[in-house]
Design an enzyme around this catalytic site. Structure first.
Site, mmCIF file in Angstrom:
data_model
loop_
_atom_site.group_PDB
_atom_site.id
_atom_site.type_symbol
_atom_site.label_atom_id
_atom_site.label_comp_id
_atom_site.label_asym_id
_atom_site.label_seq_id
_atom_site.Cartn_x
_atom_site.Cartn_y
_atom_site.Cartn_z
ATOM 1 N N GLY A 149 -2.096 5.767 4.630
ATOM 2 C CA GLY A 149 -1.377 4.725 4.414
ATOM 3 C C GLY A 149 -0.351 4.515 5.641
ATOM 4 C CD GLU A 156 -2.749 1.092 2.453
ATOM 5 O OE1 GLU A 156 -2.935 -0.653 2.823
ATOM 6 O OE2 GLU A 156 -3.238 2.076 2.613
ATOM 7 C CB THR A 172 1.224 9.268 9.311
ATOM 8 O OG1 THR A 172 1.618 9.542 10.568
ATOM 9 C CG2 THR A 172 -0.303 9.999 10.119
HETATM 10 C C1 FAD Z 1 -9.039 10.680 2.091
HETATM 11 C C2 FAD Z 1 -8.247 9.698 3.137
HETATM 12 C C3 FAD Z 1 -8.852 9.041 2.579
HETATM 13 C C4 FAD Z 1 -8.471 7.086 3.685
HETATM 14 N N1 FAD Z 1 -8.700 5.839 2.796
HETATM 15 C C5 FAD Z 1 -9.130 5.375 4.212
HETATM 16 C C6 FAD Z 1 -10.036 3.956 3.833
HETATM 17 O O1 FAD Z 1 -10.099 3.636 2.646
HETATM 18 N N2 FAD Z 1 -9.001 2.742 4.903
HETATM 19 C C7 FAD Z 1 -8.673 3.169 6.117
HETATM 20 O O2 FAD Z 1 -9.163 2.294 6.408
HETATM 21 N N3 FAD Z 1 -8.429 4.486 6.376
HETATM 22 C C8 FAD Z 1 -8.364 5.647 5.380
HETATM 23 N N4 FAD Z 1 -7.744 7.009 5.641
HETATM 24 C C9 FAD Z 1 -7.713 6.512 6.803
HETATM 25 C C10 FAD Z 1 -6.810 7.426 7.086
HETATM 26 O O3 FAD Z 1 -5.237 5.910 7.456
HETATM 27 C C11 FAD Z 1 -5.668 7.759 8.792
HETATM 28 O O4 FAD Z 1 -6.445 9.016 8.718
HETATM 29 C C12 FAD Z 1 -4.416 7.726 9.239
HETATM 30 O O5 FAD Z 1 -4.149 6.724 9.705
HETATM 31 C C13 FAD Z 1 -4.317 8.347 10.406
HETATM 32 O O6 FAD Z 1 -4.986 8.103 11.479
HETATM 33 P P1 FAD Z 1 -5.742 9.774 12.418
HETATM 34 O O7 FAD Z 1 -6.196 10.319 11.587
HETATM 35 O O8 FAD Z 1 -6.839 8.733 13.137
HETATM 36 O O9 FAD Z 1 -4.590 10.219 12.939
HETATM 37 P P2 FAD Z 1 -3.864 10.305 14.168
HETATM 38 O O10 FAD Z 1 -3.598 8.846 14.415
HETATM 39 O O11 FAD Z 1 -4.787 11.347 15.262
HETATM 40 O O12 FAD Z 1 -2.592 11.398 14.356
HETATM 41 C C14 FAD Z 1 -2.588 12.245 14.323
HETATM 42 C C15 FAD Z 1 -1.201 12.900 14.505
HETATM 43 O O13 FAD Z 1 -0.157 12.297 15.209
HETATM 44 C C16 FAD Z 1 0.467 11.540 14.632
HETATM 45 N N5 FAD Z 1 0.776 10.054 15.636
HETATM 46 C C17 FAD Z 1 0.203 9.182 15.517
HETATM 47 N N6 FAD Z 1 1.336 8.297 16.211
HETATM 48 C C18 FAD Z 1 2.217 8.896 16.172
HETATM 49 C C19 FAD Z 1 3.480 8.086 17.150
HETATM 50 N N7 FAD Z 1 3.374 6.755 17.669
HETATM 51 N N8 FAD Z 1 4.451 8.819 16.591
HETATM 52 C C20 FAD Z 1 4.975 9.993 16.126
HETATM 53 N N9 FAD Z 1 3.420 10.372 15.797
HETATM 54 C C21 FAD Z 1 2.426 10.200 15.660
HETATM 55 C C22 FAD Z 1 -0.190 11.267 13.804
HETATM 56 O O14 FAD Z 1 1.390 11.316 12.444
HETATM 57 C C23 FAD Z 1 -0.406 12.644 13.249
HETATM 58 O O15 FAD Z 1 0.265 13.838 12.631
HETATM 59 C C24 FAD Z 1 -8.530 8.194 5.134
HETATM 60 C C25 FAD Z 1 -7.747 9.079 5.733
HETATM 61 C C26 FAD Z 1 -8.072 10.154 4.203
HETATM 62 C C27 FAD Z 1 -7.557 11.548 4.857
#
Ligand code: FAD
Length: 385
Positions: free
Chosen positions: A371, A250, A373
């Site tokens: 995919g 991915e 962050t």
């Molecule tokens: C347009 C779009 C399409 C998507 N499509 C899909 C899909 O088809 N299926 C699906 O399941 N998901 C999908 N996603 C979700 C996407 O994979 C998540 O948004 C992403 O994994 C981040 O999770 P979160 O948004 O909960 O952010 P969070 O996990 O809350 O992270 C918030 C911030 O904290 C940082 N952070 C978190 N943990 C750590 C760490 N251990 N160390 C340092 N920094 C950290 C992150 O980097 C980020 O900057 C999609 C998202 C978007 C916006």
């Protein structure tokens, strides 16, 4: 084209040239004229999936015995590049073909593969993967959607968010907590066939800053019964390992799209700079424009060399998590940087959505987020050092 005419990826073959021509023709004919309408309605037409299937573009790397094209990841990369080159940011092709189908091909029982893959390949079924929840994205081990075994079915409760292909998806792989164990151990992949499924509800289409034609939605599950036979692979508690094994692909497909989109931005900007006049001269005659474009072209070429190396490694079955993570964060970071610098060359027109560079700018931003962050990518890389 300026940037790519002198370079050929080492993994390209004559057969892949034919796939490229096929994909290019398809996207130019079927996608380009419809993109504005899709952006307004926030999804591609349902028939577009069937058309892509009929053209042989869906599941191109899935074995022929299951209705796929029998190709490799390089075939997927070519289709992805041509989708990017057509400026199509609406079609959830990569989720369907390079994520959902491979999960089934790799972990499904023979019966599951026979049941789902041929219909994914024709576009009769549209695939989605539902990992992210309102309370857990990066931290997959804390997912809460639960599946309690009750007779011959799992009773699933919970919700998912940001799900690509949320409008059309008829087959959704749901990461579900089926066991009592904390963390990743209790997670399983349940496959929901959503047609007429009680307890399955699609939430609103989410308003995004870019990719307006892509249907990103919430999904809700309320006492939704998924037959026990839809547990992917038939054994509980395997999801976390399965996710960890599949996420490198991915991540690489995101990198492949990033490179092609960045190349396209440079190509479009060179053309614009040679046409647009300021102070009686072409923009391209100003040293700043020349240097910006020379730097961007170089950055993108260097990036392509690394991503090509990863594609080759993946086709050989040798891409590791470290390189996939490096490719994902670096390619998407560069994509955003390059597009931003290119947009500046367009002046005010670069801020107007009728210009592809403006849409590419808005679409690129999410590449650093989904995919896994880019911060998570760096964590994964750091662990290998
Ligand atoms: C347009 C779009 C399409 C998507 N499509 C899909 C899909 O088809 N299926 C699906 O399941 N998901 C999908 N996603 C979700 C996407 O994979 C998540 O948004 C992403 O994994 C981040 O999770 P979160 O948004 O909960 O952010 P969070 O996990 O809350 O992270 C918030 C911030 O904290 C940082 N952070 C978190 N943990 C750590 C760490 N251990 N160390 C340092 N920094 C950290 C992150 O980097 C980020 O900057 C999609 C998202 C978007 C916006």
């Amino acid at each position: 084209m300026q940037l790519t005419s002198t370079y050929r990826s080492p993994w390209m073959t004559e057969e892949l040239d034919d796939v490229r021509t096929l994909a290019r023709t398809f996207f130019q004919k079927e996608s380009v004229p419809n993109q504005e309408r899709w952006a307004e309605q926030h999804h591609v037409d349902r028939e577009y999936w069937n058309a892509a299937g009929a053209a042989g573009l869906l599941c191109i790397a899935i074995p022929e015995e299951y209705g796929g094209g029998g190709g490799t990841f390089a075939h997927e990369a070519v289709v992805m590049e041509e989708q990017s080159a057509a400026g199509d940011d609406a079609f959830g092709y990569s989720v369907h073909s390079t994520i959902v189908a491979p999960y089934i091909a790799r972990y499904g029982t023979k019966e599951q593969k026979q049941r789902w893959l041929p219909r994914l390949a024709t576009g009769e079924l549209v695939g989605a993967i539902a990992m992210t929840e309102p309370g857990a994205g990066s931290d997959l081990q804390s997912l809460r959607t639960s599946g309690r075994l009750d007779g011959d079915a799992y009773v699933v409760n919970g919700s998912k968010t940001f799900i690509t292909n949320g409008t059309h998806a008829e087959l959704v792989i749901i990461v579900t907590r089926t066991g009592e164990e904390e963390g990743g151990k209790g997670l399983s992949l349940l496959v929901a066939e959503t047609d007429g499924l009680d307890g399955f509800e699609r939430g609103r289409v989410l308003k995004k800053i870019g990719m307006p034609g892509q249907d990103t939605r919430e999904l809700f599950f309320s006492d939704m019964r998924i037959p026990r036979e839809n547990l992917l692979g038939g054994v509980e508690g395997q999801a976390f390992t399965q996710l960890m094994e599949q996420l490198p692909q991915e991540r690489l497909i995101i990198a492949v799209g990033a490179v092609r989109t960045a190349e396209l931005a440079v190509e479009q900007t060179v053309a614009y700079a040679k046409e647009r006049q300021a102070f009686g001269r072409e923009l391209m005659t100003f040293q700043n424009t020349r240097f910006v474009l020379a730097e961007c072209a170089t950055e993108v070429r260097v990036l392509r060399a690394f991503v090509d190396q990863c594609v080759e490694a993946h086709v050989r079955g040798e891409l590791d998590a470290q390189n996939a993570s490096m490719a994902k964060w670096y390619a998407t970071e560069k994509q955003c940087e390059v597009i931003d610098r290119c947009l500046q060359v367009f002046g005010g027109y670069g801020y107007m959505l009728e210009y592809p560079i403006a849409r590419a700018y808005a679409a690129a931003r999410v590449q650093k987020i989904y995919g896994g962050t880019n911060e998570v990518m760096k964590e994964l890389i750091a662990r290998t050092l």
